[in-house]
Design a protein around this motif. Structure first.
Motif, PDB file in Angstrom:
ATOM      1  N   GLY A 115       0.825  -1.203   0.000  1.00 49.17           N
ATOM      2  CA  GLY A 115       0.000   0.000   0.000  1.00 49.17           C
ATOM      3  C   GLY A 115       0.858   1.251   0.000  1.00 49.17           C
ATOM      4  O   GLY A 115       0.608   2.199  -0.749  1.00 49.17           O
ATOM      5  N   GLY A 116       1.889   1.250   0.846  1.00 48.05           N
ATOM      6  CA  GLY A 116       2.755   2.414   0.961  1.00 48.05           C
ATOM      7  C   GLY A 116       3.496   2.698  -0.332  1.00 48.05           C
ATOM      8  O   GLY A 116       3.550   3.837  -0.794  1.00 48.05           O
ATOM      9  N   TYR A 117       4.059   1.652  -0.934  1.00 48.67           N
ATOM     10  CA  TYR A 117       4.798   1.867  -2.183  1.00 48.67           C
ATOM     11  C   TYR A 117       3.866   2.313  -3.304  1.00 48.67           C
ATOM     12  O   TYR A 117       4.226   3.175  -4.102  1.00 48.67           O
ATOM     13  CB  TYR A 117       5.581   0.612  -2.575  1.00 48.67           C
ATOM     14  N   ALA A 118       2.656   1.736  -3.360  1.00 54.51           N
ATOM     15  CA  ALA A 118       1.721   2.140  -4.420  1.00 54.51           C
ATOM     16  C   ALA A 118       1.434   3.636  -4.305  1.00 54.51           C
ATOM     17  O   ALA A 118       1.466   4.370  -5.301  1.00 54.51           O
ATOM     18  CB  ALA A 118       0.433   1.328  -4.320  1.00 54.51           C
ATOM     19  N   MET A 119       1.178   4.082  -3.077  1.00 56.54           N
ATOM     20  CA  MET A 119       0.893   5.499  -2.868  1.00 56.54           C
ATOM     21  C   MET A 119       2.128   6.353  -3.169  1.00 56.54           C
ATOM     22  O   MET A 119       2.055   7.360  -3.878  1.00 56.54           O
ATOM     23  CB  MET A 119       0.437   5.708  -1.416  1.00 56.54           C
ATOM     24  N   ALA A 120       3.287   5.940  -2.624  1.00 56.76           N
ATOM     25  CA  ALA A 120       4.498   6.733  -2.799  1.00 56.76           C
ATOM     26  C   ALA A 120       4.887   6.818  -4.277  1.00 56.76           C
ATOM     27  O   ALA A 120       5.376   7.843  -4.740  1.00 56.76           O
ATOM     28  CB  ALA A 120       5.644   6.135  -1.977  1.00 56.76           C
ATOM     29  N   MET A 121       4.675   5.732  -5.022  1.00 55.15           N
ATOM     30  CA  MET A 121       5.015   5.757  -6.448  1.00 55.15           C
ATOM     31  C   MET A 121       4.181   6.812  -7.159  1.00 55.15           C
ATOM     32  O   MET A 121       4.685   7.585  -7.971  1.00 55.15           O
ATOM     33  CB  MET A 121       4.778   4.379  -7.068  1.00 55.15           C
TER      34      MET A 121
ATOM     35  N   GLN B 111      17.448  -1.397  -6.760  1.00 56.07           N
ATOM     36  CA  GLN B 111      17.641  -0.013  -6.353  1.00 56.07           C
ATOM     37  C   GLN B 111      17.200   1.010  -7.403  1.00 56.07           C
ATOM     38  O   GLN B 111      16.609   2.027  -7.092  1.00 56.07           O
ATOM     39  CB  GLN B 111      19.112   0.201  -6.016  1.00 56.07           C
ATOM     40  N   GLY B 112      17.506   0.695  -8.655  1.00 56.73           N
ATOM     41  CA  GLY B 112      17.228   1.655  -9.720  1.00 56.73           C
ATOM     42  C   GLY B 112      15.756   1.977  -9.875  1.00 56.73           C
ATOM     43  O   GLY B 112      15.385   3.075 -10.267  1.00 56.73           O
ATOM     44  N   THR B 113      14.880   1.003  -9.573  1.00 60.79           N
ATOM     45  CA  THR B 113      13.457   1.244  -9.781  1.00 60.79           C
ATOM     46  C   THR B 113      12.657   1.309  -8.482  1.00 60.79           C
ATOM     47  O   THR B 113      11.496   1.688  -8.492  1.00 60.79           O
ATOM     48  CB  THR B 113      12.845   0.144 -10.670  1.00 60.79           C
ATOM     49  N   THR B 114      13.255   0.943  -7.343  1.00 60.68           N
ATOM     50  CA  THR B 114      12.502   0.980  -6.087  1.00 60.68           C
ATOM     51  C   THR B 114      13.139   1.888  -5.048  1.00 60.68           C
ATOM     52  O   THR B 114      12.580   2.075  -3.976  1.00 60.68           O
ATOM     53  CB  THR B 114      12.401  -0.410  -5.453  1.00 60.68           C
TER      54      THR B 114
ATOM     55  N   GLY C 288      14.489   3.565   0.109  1.00 57.65           N
ATOM     56  CA  GLY C 288      13.052   3.631  -0.082  1.00 57.65           C
ATOM     57  C   GLY C 288      12.678   4.847  -0.909  1.00 57.65           C
ATOM     58  O   GLY C 288      13.520   5.443  -1.581  1.00 57.65           O
ATOM     59  N   LEU C 289      11.417   5.202  -0.880  1.00 54.92           N
ATOM     60  CA  LEU C 289      10.960   6.383  -1.604  1.00 54.92           C
ATOM     61  C   LEU C 289      10.816   7.511  -0.585  1.00 54.92           C
ATOM     62  O   LEU C 289      10.035   7.414   0.354  1.00 54.92           O
ATOM     63  CB  LEU C 289       9.625   6.096  -2.294  1.00 54.92           C
ATOM     64  N   THR C 290      11.622   8.567  -0.767  1.00 50.29           N
ATOM     65  CA  THR C 290      11.616   9.663   0.208  1.00 50.29           C
ATOM     66  C   THR C 290      11.376  10.985  -0.500  1.00 50.29           C
ATOM     67  O   THR C 290      11.232  11.015  -1.719  1.00 50.29           O
ATOM     68  CB  THR C 290      12.980   9.773   0.931  1.00 50.29           C
TER      69      THR C 290
ATOM     70  N   SER D 261      10.049   2.793   3.244  1.00 52.22           N
ATOM     71  CA  SER D 261      11.308   2.125   2.943  1.00 52.22           C
ATOM     72  C   SER D 261      11.239   0.691   3.421  1.00 52.22           C
ATOM     73  O   SER D 261      10.366   0.329   4.206  1.00 52.22           O
ATOM     74  CB  SER D 261      12.471   2.860   3.621  1.00 52.22           C
ATOM     75  N   PRO D 262      12.171  -0.155   2.916  1.00 49.54           N
ATOM     76  CA  PRO D 262      12.155  -1.565   3.325  1.00 49.54           C
ATOM     77  C   PRO D 262      12.240  -1.720   4.839  1.00 49.54           C
ATOM     78  O   PRO D 262      11.791  -2.725   5.381  1.00 49.54           O
ATOM     79  CB  PRO D 262      13.389  -2.143   2.641  1.00 49.54           C
ATOM     80  N   ALA D 263      12.809  -0.707   5.534  1.00 49.92           N
ATOM     81  CA  ALA D 263      12.923  -0.807   6.986  1.00 49.92           C
ATOM     82  C   ALA D 263      11.557  -0.872   7.666  1.00 49.92           C
ATOM     83  O   ALA D 263      11.458  -1.249   8.815  1.00 49.92           O
ATOM     84  CB  ALA D 263      13.701   0.396   7.527  1.00 49.92           C
ATOM     85  N   LEU D 264      10.491  -0.495   6.941  1.00 53.40           N
ATOM     86  CA  LEU D 264       9.166  -0.462   7.548  1.00 53.40           C
ATOM     87  C   LEU D 264       8.353  -1.709   7.284  1.00 53.40           C
ATOM     88  O   LEU D 264       7.240  -1.851   7.777  1.00 53.40           O
ATOM     89  CB  LEU D 264       8.383   0.724   6.967  1.00 53.40           C
TER      90      LEU D 264
END
Lengths: 414, 367
Positions: free
Chosen positions: B71-77, B163-166, B171-173, B266-269
């Motif tokens: 969910g987080g990545y979909a939104m962040a993207m 890394q190049g695409t994610t 993470g996405l910041t 980020s993956p840490a989450l």
């Protein structure tokens, strides 16, 4: 039941509508607002400074030494009368080796404690997480660790090496030694992957062959396969960007495979004195490192730093490059504030260009345009006593070039 | 309060929740503390789902980080693409990606409707796929938990490797806008908080309906005796699947709301440790009660902030001690505290038949 349900639904729509109504006056993106920016509280006779390091989690072992070095600088400055007549009051926060926590704590230091500057962060991921926080609030961060470059935030000062002050000199050294091929080994995260991208661009332009590139997950201790590949490649040198514990396993495997520093030297960019101690000198003796500072670096400023550090934290505690850069960052901030005559962030930034400090690593100068510092590059050899001695240095401080604009081979990188 | 009918009490409870979240908290807290509360409420939304799947359905969901992350990545993207502007690539991709154009799997996320739908449907779809395989084969207990953990670990490795695409470990910041609103503006941060609080209340209402429906009874029955339910002619696999998929959807929605509230995913989450932390919050609060998971998630997250601010060097020990104390002395979680106090005051040690079902369940768990 149905009626009840509908009423509740109505209540929620009302609540949501109210929320949206409240938001209606918020600014849209791109509307160029000058809001944000929390002024530091400098009214009392002390000024708060923030210390943001991981005191728990996997990064704690490294970041605690940086915290100690910052504390040493703060205490020395206070003993000498403080900054602009005000004593520094350090406020420590634990980033917990977790990037979103770093962002939360940075915001707390800026908004609740209203610190004049923050010192800390280690991993690139933590820096990337706090970067928007500092930019939004127009507050200062001093970042003390060598990193992968390709960044220039208006609110961050980078006191560790960028790539042209560490990785490029490391490659130049290998080339000067007549090495024709390298093998790249790294941990799987941003710094090694970006560093290796730069190394490959350098190699292509300089006739160096890259015979292989392997990544191990952070914290991995399984290096049998990678070392076998390295051995089979018959590369003349290895460029190592592994981090932390993985180095222990890698160097043990390396030695047991019969590979030696004489025949196939490993250049490491993340192994400093503290790490040498934990990996064990028997595995590392004779291997190379690329940094800007070693405990053995000569000069009166370093003698004083090493002596003060050992007196405070123990005679068996070595000093290292990131610690030195952190120690220096506090003094550089002090010099900038004194030059500006104010704690105001914009004035401090404005005063940055050309500020110098006689650091343990030698004279460092802030480059106002990039907010990085001029640093002397040093290649060192790990000795049997666990200390690293310099075998080559750049002679004079190298101008920081985070985007490698001065290197034609790097034109495709950013 | 004991004389009120259950229905009135629910009404009052929701009213009180709305007053606390929509009036008291914004009035009393500074912008910074309110944004932290927004973050805690995101964890609370995940917890509501875990309360349903684990508390009611007995599914030890130790991999909710995966759904939170999806969910987080979909939104962040979507937000990264919106920040970059049409036809541009997000900043980190130009830095690390060496790509000439946007990867095909990123492209649909430029559409806000697709991205919003994906934040909920993508986790549900993954949960449906995994759940139908696992529950049909009657994998349960520790095996299901291990499988969930493996999924979380695999997802982290995948994200870091690409890394190049994610964005890799970073993470996405650096997310600037939220559907056209500037996230730097405190007023807009408040809006995000209100949305999160509204979503939490709505999901609590939905979960209460589910728990008190016939399906809710069936879910508890499956938890307590799967075989008997099967002999009665129901398919326990389907019953569990619904709870698992709903919990995944909630985790996805929470992840999506977390991104504008905190500004990073980020993956840490989403790895093994955060997945376990979600469950710890629920355990501390009381997994079977409706409000237990919410209280627990908020309490654990708040305690983490408060303790680490007060004792930066030793807070991890204090946090650990707190978990041990709760598990040792309050096995039903914080939610059982109220019942315990009341029972003691009324000198009624065997009050097992109170008006609403929540407390019965808490006591069952406690026993």
């Amino acid at each position: 039941m149905l009626r009840f349900h509908r009423r509740r639904l109505a209540a929620f729509s009302v609540a949501l509508a109210a929320a949206l109504a409240v938001s209606a006056c918020g600014s849209k993106t791109g509307e160029g607002d000058d809001t944000g920016g929390v002024t530091a509280d400098t009214s009392g006779d002390t000024v708060k400074v923030g210390l943001l390091n991981s005191l728990s989690g996997t990064m704690a072992i490294s970041e605690v030494t940086v915290r100690d070095a910052i504390m040493l600088a703060v205490e020395e400055i206070n003993a000498a009368g403080g900054v602009l007549g005000k004593k520094l009051a350090p406020v420590g926060e634990d980033g917990g080796s977790d990037w979103p926590t770093f962002a939360e704590k940075a915001e707390k230091l800026i908004k609740v404690d209203r610190v004049a500057a923050v010192f800390g962060c280690w991993t690139s991921a933590s820096r990337k997480a706090v970067k928007p926080v500092f930019e939004e609030n127009k507050a200062l961060l001093f970042y003390p660790v060598q990193y992968e470059g390709l960044e220039q935030s208006p609110y961050i000062f980078y006191t560790g090496a960028t790539t042209n002050q560490q990785i490029v000199p490391g490659l130049d050294y290998l080339k000067a030694q007549g090495k024709k091929s390298v093998y790249l080994v790294g941990s799987d995260y941003v710094f090694p992957r970006t560093a290796n991208k730069i190394i490959k661009a350098y190699a292509e332009a300089n006739g160096l062959k890259v015979l292989g590139e392997d990544y191990a997950p952070l914290g991995s201790t399984e290096f049998g396969t990678i070392v076998n590949k390295v051995k089979a490649s018959k590369a003349e040198a290895v460029f190592n960007t592994l981090n932390g514990d993985s180095n222990v396993a890698f160097f043990k495997e390396y030695k047991s495979a019969g590979l030696t520093a004489a025949a196939m030297p490993v250049v490491s960019v993340s192994i400093a004195e503290e790490e040498v101690k934990s990996i064990g000198t028997q595995y590392l003796s004779g291997q190379l490192t690329a940094w800007n500072y070693y405990q053995t670096t000569t000069g009166a400023a370093n003698d004083k730093f090493v002596k003060a550090y050992k007196a405070k934290f123990g005679a068996d505690k070595p000093t290292s490059d990131p610690m030195e850069a952190a120690y220096v960052s506090v003094y550089l901030w002090k010099a900038m504030v004194e030059k500006a005559g104010s704690f105001d962030v914009e004035k401090v930034k404005g005063a940055a260009d050309g500020v110098t400090f006689e650091a343990p690593e030698g004279l460092v100068t802030i480059d106002g345009a990039t907010q990085h510092i001029h640093k002397t590059a040093r290649i060192g050899k790990i000795g049997d006593d666990g200390l690293i001695t310099e075998v080559w240095n750049s002679g004079s401080p190298v101008k920081p070039d985070p985007y490698l604009k001065g290197y034609p081979w790097a034109s495709g990188l950013s | 309060m004991t004389n009120l009918s259950p229905r009135t009490r629910v009404w009052l409870g929701f009213g009180l929740g709305a007053v606390v979240l929509f009036a008291a908290a914004p009035a009393l807290l500074t912008d910074f503390r309110l944004s932290l509360l927004a973050k805690y409420l995101c964890f609370a939304i995940v917890a509501v789902g875990i309360g349903l799947a684990w508390g009611r359905g007995g599914l030890l969901t130790l991999g909710q980080g995966v759904f939170f992350g999806l969910g987080g990545y979909a939104m962040a993207m979507h937000l990264k693409l919106a920040d970059a502007g049409e036809g541009n690539m997000p900043d980190f991709m130009e830095l690390y990606g060496q790509l000439d154009e946007l990867p095909a799997w990123w492209a649909p996320f430029a559409n806000p409707v697709f991205a919003l739908a994906a934040t909920v449907l993508l986790p549900m779809l993954v949960a449906f796929g995994l759940g139908s395989l696992v529950f049909r084969r009657r994998v349960r207990g520790a095996y299901f938990a291990i499988l969930s953990q493996a999924l979380a670990a695999a997802m982290v490795i995948l994200l870091i490797g690409q890394q190049g695409t994610t964005g890799g470990t970073n993470g996405l910041t650096d997310i600037e806008g939220f559907f056209g609103y500037d996230l730097d503006d405190p007023v807009n941060q408040r809006m995000v908080y209100f949305i999160i609080a509204g979503v939490l209340l709505a999901l609590l209402a939905l979960t209460r309906q589910l728990m008190h429906s016939r399906y809710g009874e069936l879910l508890v029955a499956v938890r307590d005796s799967e075989n008997r339910v099967r002999f009665l002619g129901y398919n326990p696999a389907n019953v569990k699947l619904v709870a698992y998929v709903v919990a995944a959807g909630m985790a996805g929605l929470a992840g999506a709301l977390f991104v504008p509230a905190v500004g990073i995913i980020s993956p840490a989450l989403i790895g093994i440790v955060p997945s376990i932390e979600f469950v710890i919050g629920v355990a501390v609060g009381g997994r079977a009660a409706l409000l237990g998971p919410v209280l627990g998630a908020v309490a654990v997250a708040w305690a983490k902030t408060a303790l680490s601010e007060r004792f930066p060097g030793t807070w991890t020990y204090l946090q650990g001690a707190m978990f041990v104390l709760v598990v040792a002395f309050l096995p039903g979680g914080l939610a059982s505290l109220w019942g315990m106090v009341r029972r003691r005051r009324e000198r009624q040690p065997d009050a097992t038949v109170p008006a609403d079902g929540d407390r019965v369940l808490v006591q069952e768990v406690a026993a």
